[in-house]
Scaffold this motif. Sequence first.
Motif, PDB file in Angstrom:
ATOM      1  N   ASP A  27      67.697  79.807  81.762  1.00 22.45           N
ATOM      2  CA  ASP A  27      68.378  81.033  81.360  1.00 22.45           C
ATOM      3  C   ASP A  27      67.834  81.487  80.003  1.00 22.45           C
ATOM      4  O   ASP A  27      66.959  80.842  79.416  1.00 22.45           O
ATOM      5  CB  ASP A  27      69.900  80.854  81.333  1.00 22.45           C
ATOM      6  CG  ASP A  27      70.385  79.842  80.306  1.00 22.45           C
ATOM      7  OD1 ASP A  27      69.636  79.487  79.373  1.00 22.45           O
ATOM      8  OD2 ASP A  27      71.542  79.410  80.420  1.00 22.45           O
ATOM      9  N   LYS A  48      64.845  90.132  87.077  1.00 24.22           N
ATOM     10  CA  LYS A  48      65.473  89.712  88.327  1.00 24.22           C
ATOM     11  C   LYS A  48      64.864  90.469  89.502  1.00 24.22           C
ATOM     12  O   LYS A  48      64.442  91.620  89.375  1.00 24.22           O
ATOM     13  CB  LYS A  48      66.980  90.011  88.297  1.00 24.22           C
ATOM     14  CG  LYS A  48      67.699  89.480  87.082  1.00 24.22           C
ATOM     15  CD  LYS A  48      68.044  88.050  87.221  1.00 24.22           C
ATOM     16  CE  LYS A  48      68.910  87.646  86.025  1.00 24.22           C
ATOM     17  NZ  LYS A  48      69.141  86.328  85.839  1.00 24.22           N
ATOM     18  N   ASN A  49      64.830  89.819  90.661  1.00 27.72           N
ATOM     19  CA  ASN A  49      64.407  90.439  91.897  1.00 27.72           C
ATOM     20  C   ASN A  49      65.466  91.460  92.293  1.00 27.72           C
ATOM     21  O   ASN A  49      66.644  91.122  92.398  1.00 27.72           O
ATOM     22  CB  ASN A  49      64.246  89.366  92.981  1.00 27.72           C
ATOM     23  CG  ASN A  49      63.812  89.938  94.302  1.00 27.72           C
ATOM     24  OD1 ASN A  49      64.455  90.828  94.849  1.00 27.72           O
ATOM     25  ND2 ASN A  49      62.725  89.396  94.818  1.00 27.72           N
ATOM     26  N   LYS A  50      65.069  92.699  92.516  1.00 29.47           N
ATOM     27  CA  LYS A  50      66.029  93.766  92.818  1.00 29.47           C
ATOM     28  C   LYS A  50      66.768  93.549  94.134  1.00 29.47           C
ATOM     29  O   LYS A  50      67.902  93.986  94.292  1.00 29.47           O
ATOM     30  CB  LYS A  50      65.322  95.119  92.837  1.00 29.47           C
ATOM     31  CG  LYS A  50      64.865  95.566  91.480  1.00 29.47           C
ATOM     32  CD  LYS A  50      64.170  96.902  91.541  1.00 29.47           C
ATOM     33  CE  LYS A  50      63.671  97.278  90.156  1.00 29.47           C
ATOM     34  NZ  LYS A  50      62.951  98.546  90.154  1.00 29.47           N
ATOM     35  N   THR A  52      67.353  90.400  95.715  1.00 31.16           N
ATOM     36  CA  THR A  52      68.166  89.177  95.766  1.00 31.16           C
ATOM     37  C   THR A  52      69.023  88.966  94.527  1.00 31.16           C
ATOM     38  O   THR A  52      69.995  88.222  94.579  1.00 31.16           O
ATOM     39  CB  THR A  52      67.270  87.942  95.934  1.00 31.16           C
ATOM     40  OG1 THR A  52      66.463  87.793  94.755  1.00 31.16           O
ATOM     41  CG2 THR A  52      66.379  88.052  97.169  1.00 31.16           C
ATOM     42  N   GLY A  53      68.632  89.570  93.398  1.00 29.50           N
ATOM     43  CA  GLY A  53      69.340  89.339  92.147  1.00 29.50           C
ATOM     44  C   GLY A  53      68.951  88.035  91.474  1.00 29.50           C
ATOM     45  O   GLY A  53      69.446  87.707  90.401  1.00 29.50           O
ATOM     46  N   LEU A  54      68.063  87.286  92.092  1.00 26.55           N
ATOM     47  CA  LEU A  54      67.606  86.007  91.539  1.00 26.55           C
ATOM     48  C   LEU A  54      66.456  86.241  90.565  1.00 26.55           C
ATOM     49  O   LEU A  54      65.756  87.250  90.635  1.00 26.55           O
ATOM     50  CB  LEU A  54      67.150  85.082  92.665  1.00 26.55           C
ATOM     51  CG  LEU A  54      68.237  84.700  93.679  1.00 26.55           C
ATOM     52  CD1 LEU A  54      67.621  83.932  94.840  1.00 26.55           C
ATOM     53  CD2 LEU A  54      69.330  83.887  93.003  1.00 26.55           C
TER      54      LEU A  54
END
Length: 86
Positions: A27, A48-50, A52-54
């Motif tokens: 983080d 972040k991946n748009k 998946t949010g990961l």
Amino acid sequence: MYPKVNNQQINPDTKSLWMGEIEPWMDETQIANLYSHITNVVNVKIIKNKMTGLPAGYGFVEFESHEVAKKIKEQLNGTPIKGMNK
């Protein structure tokens, strides 16, 4: 007019460095702590991946000045980070 990299204008006031191969478990605080023995980190942004949010595996670390960012790049660019698989 600002200089361009990959057809994108780069603001010369930017004091950030790109950081790649960020592990999914890391983080912003952990990344800032990587530099705590050298300098103070102003901000960390993990992209972040748009869909998946990961975490996308890269981000930007902002330092107090251009000089500090340059010093960090010269000293640590390409240095393996303890605990990372890459």
